[in-house]
Design a protein around this motif. Sequence first.
Motif, short mmCIF file in Angstrom:
data_model
loop_
_atom_site.label_atom_id
_atom_site.label_comp_id
_atom_site.label_asym_id
_atom_site.label_seq_id
_atom_site.Cartn_x
_atom_site.Cartn_y
_atom_site.Cartn_z
N TRP A 396 0.83 -1.21 0.00
CA TRP A 396 0.00 0.00 0.00
C TRP A 396 0.87 1.26 0.00
N THR A 397 1.95 1.22 0.77
CA THR A 397 2.79 2.41 0.82
C THR A 397 3.41 2.68 -0.55
N PHE A 398 3.90 1.65 -1.21
CA PHE A 398 4.44 1.81 -2.58
C PHE A 398 3.38 2.44 -3.47
N ARG A 399 2.18 1.87 -3.40
CA ARG A 399 1.12 2.30 -4.31
C ARG A 399 0.73 3.76 -4.05
N ARG A 400 0.49 4.07 -2.77
CA ARG A 400 -0.02 5.42 -2.45
C ARG A 400 1.04 6.49 -2.65
N GLU A 401 2.30 6.14 -2.41
CA GLU A 401 3.36 7.15 -2.49
C GLU A 401 3.95 7.26 -3.87
N SER A 402 3.52 6.38 -4.81
CA SER A 402 4.24 6.29 -6.07
C SER A 402 4.32 7.62 -6.82
N PHE A 403 3.18 8.29 -7.01
CA PHE A 403 3.20 9.52 -7.81
C PHE A 403 3.97 10.62 -7.08
N ALA A 404 3.76 10.71 -5.77
CA ALA A 404 4.45 11.74 -4.99
C ALA A 404 5.97 11.55 -5.09
N LEU A 405 6.42 10.28 -5.03
CA LEU A 405 7.86 10.00 -5.14
C LEU A 405 8.39 10.41 -6.50
N LEU A 406 7.63 10.05 -7.53
CA LEU A 406 8.07 10.38 -8.89
C LEU A 406 8.18 11.89 -9.05
N ARG A 407 7.23 12.60 -8.49
CA ARG A 407 7.20 14.06 -8.64
C ARG A 407 8.37 14.74 -7.95
N THR A 408 8.66 14.24 -6.76
CA THR A 408 9.61 14.99 -5.95
C THR A 408 11.04 14.47 -6.02
N ARG A 409 11.24 13.25 -6.49
CA ARG A 409 12.56 12.65 -6.36
C ARG A 409 13.34 12.49 -7.67
N LEU A 410 12.67 12.64 -8.80
CA LEU A 410 13.38 12.42 -10.05
C LEU A 410 14.26 13.61 -10.41
N LYS A 411 15.49 13.34 -10.75
CA LYS A 411 16.40 14.44 -11.15
C LYS A 411 16.40 14.56 -12.67
N GLY A 412 16.13 15.79 -13.16
CA GLY A 412 16.20 16.02 -14.61
C GLY A 412 14.94 15.62 -15.37
N LEU A 413 14.13 14.77 -14.78
CA LEU A 413 12.89 14.36 -15.43
C LEU A 413 11.72 14.81 -14.57
N ARG A 414 10.61 15.12 -15.22
CA ARG A 414 9.44 15.44 -14.40
C ARG A 414 8.21 14.70 -14.90
N THR A 415 7.28 14.54 -13.97
CA THR A 415 6.05 13.85 -14.33
C THR A 415 5.23 14.75 -15.25
N ALA A 416 4.61 14.16 -16.25
CA ALA A 416 3.81 14.93 -17.20
C ALA A 416 2.41 14.32 -17.30
N PRO A 417 1.54 14.64 -16.31
CA PRO A 417 0.19 14.08 -16.38
C PRO A 417 -0.49 14.54 -17.67
N THR A 418 -0.82 13.62 -18.53
CA THR A 418 -1.45 13.93 -19.83
C THR A 418 -2.48 12.85 -20.16
#
Length: 555
Positions: A396-418
């Motif tokens: 559950w923690t992986f699932r719920r935190e997934s988007f937040a982690l992607l948004r805040t932790r990726l260097k050089g890449l960003r999430t593009a909700p489309t």
Amino acid sequence: MNTPDYAQVAKDLEHLIKGDGSLLDEDREKVARDTSLFYVKPEMVIYPKHAQDISKVIEYVATKKKEGFDIAVSMRSAGTCMTGGSLCHSIVLDTTRYMNHISDVTPLSATAEPGVYYRDFEKQTLGSGWLMPSYPASRELAAMGGLISNNSGGEKTLTYGKTENYVQSLDVVYANGARDMIHAFSGVDLELKLKENSEGGRIHREMFALISDNYDLIKNAKPTVSKNSSGYYLWNVYDKETGVFDLSKIIVGSQGTLACVTSGTFTGVKPKLHSRMLVMFVPSTIHLGEIIVKMLAHKPETIESYDDHTFKIAIKFFKDIALRMGGNMITLGLQFLPEFWMVVTGGVPKIILMAEFTGDTETDVDEQVSKAYDDMKQFNLPMKKTTSEHQAKKYWTFRRESFALLRTRLKGLRTAPTIDDIVVHPADLPEFLPKLETIFKKEIYKDLIYTIAGHMGDANFHIIPLIDIHQEGITDVLHQLMDEVYTLVFEYKGSMSGEHNDGLLRSAYIPKMFSPDIVTLFEKTKNIFDAQNILNPGKKVYANKEYAWGHIDTV
Ligand SMILES: Cc1cc2nc3c(=O)[nH]c(=O)nc-3n(C[C@H](O)[C@H](O)[C@H](O)COP(=O)(O)OP(=O)(O)OC[C@H]3O[C@@H](n4cnc5c(N)ncnc54)[C@H](O)[C@@H]3O)c2cc1C
């Protein structure tokens, strides 16, 4: 149209409201973004104290607009919307500072202002033995105004539906500043409401006529997928058979374009006492559709998922995940050993599928999960069934935190909700998913990295491209991807948004999802509620794609 002098607007409003207003750059910056691709900096931010403040602001704005000024308002709660829903060039009303009170908590209902965080609301409702099961994966971040106005859903939506099912009544401010309380009316009450000599009365009368006159057209336009947040939900408002007419049903999901919500009364369900999870490690999306259809037959309460990219990022930032889970780092590390091992040996599956079964006794849930486990052996895939609620926590923690982690932790890449929220019928998945995969295999998308998570039981996929926003031509790629994927989704009578809603991102696609007659009814609805177009303009109707894409956040 003239641009107002906002210093003067601030002065005028200071005398009218009890809350605060700010023209400061840092305050405006804070509300210029949400979790979408966009950046729109407003001229002013207002922190209303109560409903009366909102009423005064809207009345003032309506007057200014009549005088020929380009002025508008949007409501904002926690600002986690993925579509730019609350972004506005003029005035943003942020409710989280003051309008965050919960009241009248009873064994199955509670009232909350829009700035109440869901996490705080849930503490109160669980204290009374119930919960609102439509909470989103952003449950720790989002607030009630956004849950209502995006018609949010989440992991329990498969069984319990979305926020639209749990709103009993709404206190609102209309586009002329008038206040009203809206809920289900029928019989004599409805007759009286339709005769009322007020803004609320007028809106009820005109909407009643609009819906009655186009009843069959509207009912037939209702998306047939299990969940939808796109458009205005005209089909949910009136039922000729029961005689119930409930305008709150169209305020839900309308992203603050029809009225401002100042308070809501909600209901919920008693949570089941026990749960067990069946986790399947699926190597590709090829047979995912068949697996989901089979799993659904066992009636789990939820079927959720996340993918290999998310998994690897979660392992990389294990410390954050562990902090979320609480507890001792060493014990947690031991629990995660199988996951570390998968990463080290290159054995990370494409999709981790989590089906959770719930019931009121341990025997009941053990039986349910074992039956499903035995049946799913036919796919010959690695599986795991949990034997306690605690064992499911890491998934559950992986699932719920997934988007937040992607948004805040990726260097050089960003999430593009489309294409972040597509939904089709589960039965179509075996055919739909390979076609979707064919799109992604095209030359133009070959370098695109994207993650897949979502509410698989509802066939609701959160596919999030991870992009370098400065890469030349990347927005054209995203554009084309949206066009191609939505065309496919509409071929299967799906929806472009199961829960994240339309906002700046998708409103221009509404005429592709709905027929011209229905789009005209959406526009008429907007005109009945907000003829001057001052409430969150450019969302839902009269959308301007160029404006939206001209406001991509490049930071
Ligand atoms: C990590 C993450 C996971 C997510 N997972 C999910 C998910 O599982 N399911 C899901 O549905 N969403 C999800 N979302 C999207 C988002 O969190 C939800 O839609 C949430 O309910 C928005 O709440 P908010 O308070 O942040 O709203 P905001 O972003 O502040 O506003 C959302 C919309 O509501 C309008 N609005 C806000 N308050 C009012 C009001 N008082 N009156 C009228 N209109 C108002 C705004 O104008 C805007 O259009 C996720 C987002 C993130 C970042």
